[in-house]
Design a protein around this motif. Structure first.
Motif, PDB file in Angstrom:
ATOM      1  N   MET A   1       0.831  -1.203   0.000  1.00 44.29           N
ATOM      2  CA  MET A   1       0.000   0.000   0.000  1.00 44.29           C
ATOM      3  C   MET A   1       0.870   1.259   0.000  1.00 44.29           C
ATOM      4  SD  MET A   1      -3.089   1.074  -0.074  1.00 44.29           S
ATOM      5  CE  MET A   1      -4.020   2.564   0.216  1.00 44.29           C
ATOM      6  N   ARG A   2       1.947   1.237   0.816  1.00 44.45           N
ATOM      7  CA  ARG A   2       2.838   2.399   0.862  1.00 44.45           C
ATOM      8  C   ARG A   2       3.520   2.612  -0.482  1.00 44.45           C
ATOM      9  NH1 ARG A   2       4.552   0.001   5.778  1.00 44.45           N
ATOM     10  NH2 ARG A   2       6.604  -0.446   4.845  1.00 44.45           N
ATOM     11  N   ARG A   3       3.932   1.535  -1.110  1.00 42.81           N
ATOM     12  CA  ARG A   3       4.596   1.647  -2.407  1.00 42.81           C
ATOM     13  C   ARG A   3       3.647   2.188  -3.471  1.00 42.81           C
ATOM     14  NH1 ARG A   3       7.811  -4.184  -2.398  1.00 42.81           N
ATOM     15  NH2 ARG A   3       9.338  -3.608  -0.775  1.00 42.81           N
ATOM     16  N   ILE A   4       2.431   1.736  -3.426  1.00 43.77           N
ATOM     17  CA  ILE A   4       1.420   2.229  -4.382  1.00 43.77           C
ATOM     18  C   ILE A   4       1.210   3.716  -4.185  1.00 43.77           C
ATOM     19  CG2 ILE A   4      -1.026   2.132  -5.010  1.00 43.77           C
ATOM     20  CD1 ILE A   4      -0.933  -0.868  -4.345  1.00 43.77           C
ATOM     21  N   LEU A   5       1.151   4.132  -2.926  1.00 36.67           N
ATOM     22  CA  LEU A   5       0.936   5.543  -2.609  1.00 36.67           C
ATOM     23  C   LEU A   5       2.110   6.395  -3.091  1.00 36.67           C
ATOM     24  CD1 LEU A   5      -1.083   7.446  -1.307  1.00 36.67           C
ATOM     25  CD2 LEU A   5       0.016   7.027   0.897  1.00 36.67           C
ATOM     26  N   LEU A   6       3.346   5.915  -2.853  1.00 37.97           N
ATOM     27  CA  LEU A   6       4.528   6.637  -3.313  1.00 37.97           C
ATOM     28  C   LEU A   6       4.558   6.731  -4.835  1.00 37.97           C
ATOM     29  CD1 LEU A   6       7.533   5.547  -1.051  1.00 37.97           C
ATOM     30  CD2 LEU A   6       6.503   7.811  -1.258  1.00 37.97           C
ATOM     31  N   ALA A   7       4.194   5.654  -5.494  1.00 40.55           N
ATOM     32  CA  ALA A   7       4.149   5.650  -6.965  1.00 40.55           C
ATOM     33  C   ALA A   7       3.122   6.653  -7.475  1.00 40.55           C
ATOM     34  CB  ALA A   7       3.824   4.247  -7.474  1.00 40.55           C
ATOM     35  N   ALA A   8       1.972   6.700  -6.810  1.00 44.63           N
ATOM     36  CA  ALA A   8       0.921   7.644  -7.211  1.00 44.63           C
ATOM     37  C   ALA A   8       1.404   9.084  -7.057  1.00 44.63           C
ATOM     38  CB  ALA A   8      -0.335   7.416  -6.383  1.00 44.63           C
ATOM     39  N   ILE A   9       2.089   9.384  -5.938  1.00 47.22           N
ATOM     40  CA  ILE A   9       2.621  10.731  -5.707  1.00 47.22           C
ATOM     41  C   ILE A   9       3.624  11.100  -6.797  1.00 47.22           C
ATOM     42  CG2 ILE A   9       4.064  12.115  -4.159  1.00 47.22           C
ATOM     43  CD1 ILE A   9       2.777  10.603  -1.812  1.00 47.22           C
ATOM     44  N   ALA A  10       4.501  10.158  -7.140  1.00 42.53           N
ATOM     45  CA  ALA A  10       5.514  10.417  -8.164  1.00 42.53           C
ATOM     46  C   ALA A  10       4.874  10.636  -9.533  1.00 42.53           C
ATOM     47  CB  ALA A  10       6.495   9.249  -8.227  1.00 42.53           C
ATOM     48  N   LEU A 366       1.042  12.623   1.725  1.00 42.49           N
ATOM     49  CA  LEU A 366       2.201  12.274   2.546  1.00 42.49           C
ATOM     50  C   LEU A 366       1.793  11.966   3.985  1.00 42.49           C
ATOM     51  CD1 LEU A 366       4.866  14.818   1.262  1.00 42.49           C
ATOM     52  CD2 LEU A 366       4.925  12.331   1.020  1.00 42.49           C
ATOM     53  N   ILE A 367       0.798  12.667   4.474  1.00 46.32           N
ATOM     54  CA  ILE A 367       0.282  12.365   5.820  1.00 46.32           C
ATOM     55  C   ILE A 367      -0.255  10.939   5.865  1.00 46.32           C
ATOM     56  CG2 ILE A 367      -1.586  12.895   7.446  1.00 46.32           C
ATOM     57  CD1 ILE A 367      -1.218  15.851   6.697  1.00 46.32           C
ATOM     58  N   LEU A 368      -0.968  10.562   4.806  1.00 42.06           N
ATOM     59  CA  LEU A 368      -1.475   9.188   4.727  1.00 42.06           C
ATOM     60  C   LEU A 368      -0.312   8.203   4.672  1.00 42.06           C
ATOM     61  CD1 LEU A 368      -3.743   7.129   4.406  1.00 42.06           C
ATOM     62  CD2 LEU A 368      -3.753   7.634   1.941  1.00 42.06           C
ATOM     63  N   TYR A 369       0.714   8.538   3.900  1.00 42.07           N
ATOM     64  CA  TYR A 369       1.879   7.650   3.782  1.00 42.07           C
ATOM     65  C   TYR A 369       2.573   7.483   5.137  1.00 42.07           C
ATOM     66  CZ  TYR A 369       6.538   6.027   2.549  1.00 42.07           C
ATOM     67  OH  TYR A 369       7.706   5.312   2.488  1.00 42.07           O
ATOM     68  N   ILE A 370       2.771   8.573   5.849  1.00 36.90           N
ATOM     69  CA  ILE A 370       3.443   8.525   7.153  1.00 36.90           C
ATOM     70  C   ILE A 370       2.625   7.703   8.156  1.00 36.90           C
ATOM     71  CG2 ILE A 370       4.167   9.923   9.138  1.00 36.90           C
ATOM     72  CD1 ILE A 370       4.862  12.142   7.113  1.00 36.90           C
ATOM     73  N   SER A 371       1.302   7.843   8.086  1.00 35.02           N
ATOM     74  CA  SER A 371       0.456   7.082   9.009  1.00 35.02           C
ATOM     75  C   SER A 371       0.573   5.581   8.757  1.00 35.02           C
ATOM     76  CB  SER A 371      -1.010   7.523   8.872  1.00 35.02           C
ATOM     77  OG  SER A 371      -1.526   7.170   7.603  1.00 35.02           O
ATOM     78  N   LEU A 372       0.832   5.203   7.490  1.00 31.15           N
ATOM     79  CA  LEU A 372       1.030   3.787   7.174  1.00 31.15           C
ATOM     80  C   LEU A 372       2.437   3.323   7.540  1.00 31.15           C
ATOM     81  CD1 LEU A 372      -0.657   3.687   3.639  1.00 31.15           C
ATOM     82  CD2 LEU A 372      -1.594   2.779   5.770  1.00 31.15           C
TER      83      LEU A 372
END
Length: 438
Positions: A1-10, A366-372
């Protein structure tokens, strides 16, 4: 999930920057394409442009808003370019001998007693005109909301009647919109007329601006094109609050038909060469003054404007945008350059409100990413982070003097989402800490 989120941000970041780059070169021959490109790039739905070039009047428009059309008679709020009209009203009273530029404000408003280092100080008309009064920038957040039934120009000025100044009057240029509300109240005290009536009867009448009007309770809001605000990588209709007490600094309503007349009138009737401008202060009577040009920009929460006029009065550009930000500035500068013989390039351009929107969305993600990312066992980290964030949220308006209401009105819609995400994250941190303790 974190990787997907980082990919989406990028991916979102990459697409965002690619869509905000244009390598083409524009000249007078394709100036409409220049306007179209900037508007499409920034999501700006509605723009009207008036240009004076020698004896020619040129009108250009852009509109992609569904169900709307724009022409030279479409009405926009002028924002801070209204200040030039207030400034001219003061200059007229000076020429008539009714006031002097070095008169203290207290000569006309006895209860106006701002403070500096614990003592009453004297502010002059001239210091209001060039924004060297010392009145803080944050006073814009003190403007009372409401139309003419709920508030008044005098109520606005009373909000700062004993304000603590940032510096002694006359020493430092410090742009504060409320300076021009004080000037408007002086106009009322001297003439015995309401500010908007005096400016309409004199300045607007002399400039033959027959279609322009001030936004008051009598004005028909349906005559003004709907304004918009940035949010979530687009712009959306926004019915901004009314600040009647700030009419003199931001609420003249006009169109390009009237504003080409105004540019010709201003360049002939305002004595720019005689303005008391110094190296440290290039502002007077509602204009920024440079060796070859005079100019001013304006923003209300859902409108943006920019005017540039050459000192020789041969060229002028006035851009009206039904979206806040600096899009009008970008278009005006480019068109002015083209008509001066210099091609324009857009390059990488992100308007200030788009940039704010982008950052607010990215911070939320990023807040969502940090929470994960955080692990529950980091009790001390969670507790400290929660306390620091909560303290920052509470103390920020006290330290900055800007209320959250101000930010909700002026910032992109995504600011609210970011604040909700931040508060939810803080609550989550504190709940996790309490669970570990118990």
């Amino acid at each position: 999930m974190r990787r997907i989120l980082l990919a989406a941000i990028a991916i979102i970041t990459g697409i965002f920057f690619v869509l905000h780059y244009d390598s083409k070169e524009y000249t007078v021959e394709n100036e409409q394409d220049f306007i179209n490109a900037i508007c499409k790039m920034t999501g700006n739905k509605t723009v009207a442009v008036g240009i004076i070039d020698g004896d020619k009047d040129i009108f250009l428009e852009y509109c992609s808003a569904r169900g709307q059309t724009v022409d030279r008679h479409t009405m926009f709020e002028l924002g801070s370019t209204t200040k030039a009209f207030t400034g001219l009203g003061i200059l007229k009273l000076e020429r008539e001998g009714l006031i002097k530029d070095d008169d203290p404000v207290t000569k006309y408003i006895s209860w106006f007693k701002p403070q500096y280092k614990g003592s009453d100080v004297v502010i002059t008309i001239n210091q209001l005109m060039n924004h060297s009064s010392g009145i803080p920038v944050y006073t814009i957040s003190l403007l009372p909301e409401g139309d003419e039934k709920k508030t008044s120009l005098e109520e606005t000025v009373k909000k700062i009647s004993n304000i603590k100044l940032n510096n002694a009057p006359g020493e430092v240029y410090n742009y504060a919109t409320i300076n021009y509300d004080v000037l408007a109240l002086i106009i009322e005290k001297v003439t015995g007329q309401k500010y908007e009536d005096y400016i309409t009867d004199t300045v607007l009448h002399e400039a033959e601006m027959s279609e322009s009007f001030f936004r008051t309770k009598e004005s028909d809001p349906e005559r003004i094109i709907p304004g918009r605000k940035a949010g979530f990588f687009g712009t959306w209709k926004y019915n901004a609050p009314t600040y009647y007490g700030n009419t003199a600094a931001g609420y003249l309503v006009s169109n390009t038909s009237d504003l080409v007349k105004w540019m010709r009138y201003a360049s002939k009737n305002i004595p720019f060469a005689s303005f008391p401008v110094t190296d440290s202060n290039i502002y007077y009577a509602g204009w920024y003054l440079y060796p070859k040009t005079i100019f001013h920009g304006g923003n209300n929460p859902n409108f943006g404007t920019q005017v540039v006029i050459s000192r020789d009065s041969k060229l002028g550009v006035f851009v009206l945008s039904a979206t806040a930000g600096d899009v009008a500035v970008k278009i005006a500068d480019g068109l002015y350059g083209m008509h001066s013989g210099y091609p324009a390039k857009i390059g990488l351009y992100i308007s200030i409100h788009e940039l704010e929107d982008f950052l607010f969305v990215m911070i939320s993600l990023l807040i969502l990413y940090i929470s994960l990312l955080l692990k529950y066992k980091h009790r001390r980290i969670l507790l400290c982070a929660g306390i620091v964030i909560l303290a920052g949220v509470i103390l920020f308006p006290l330290i900055s003097h800007f209320s959250y209401r101000f930010f909700f009105v002026w910032m992109p819609f995504s600011f609210v989402t970011m604040m909700i995400a931040l508060l939810a994250f803080t609550v989550w941190l504190l709940i996790q800490t309490i669970r570990q303790i118990t």
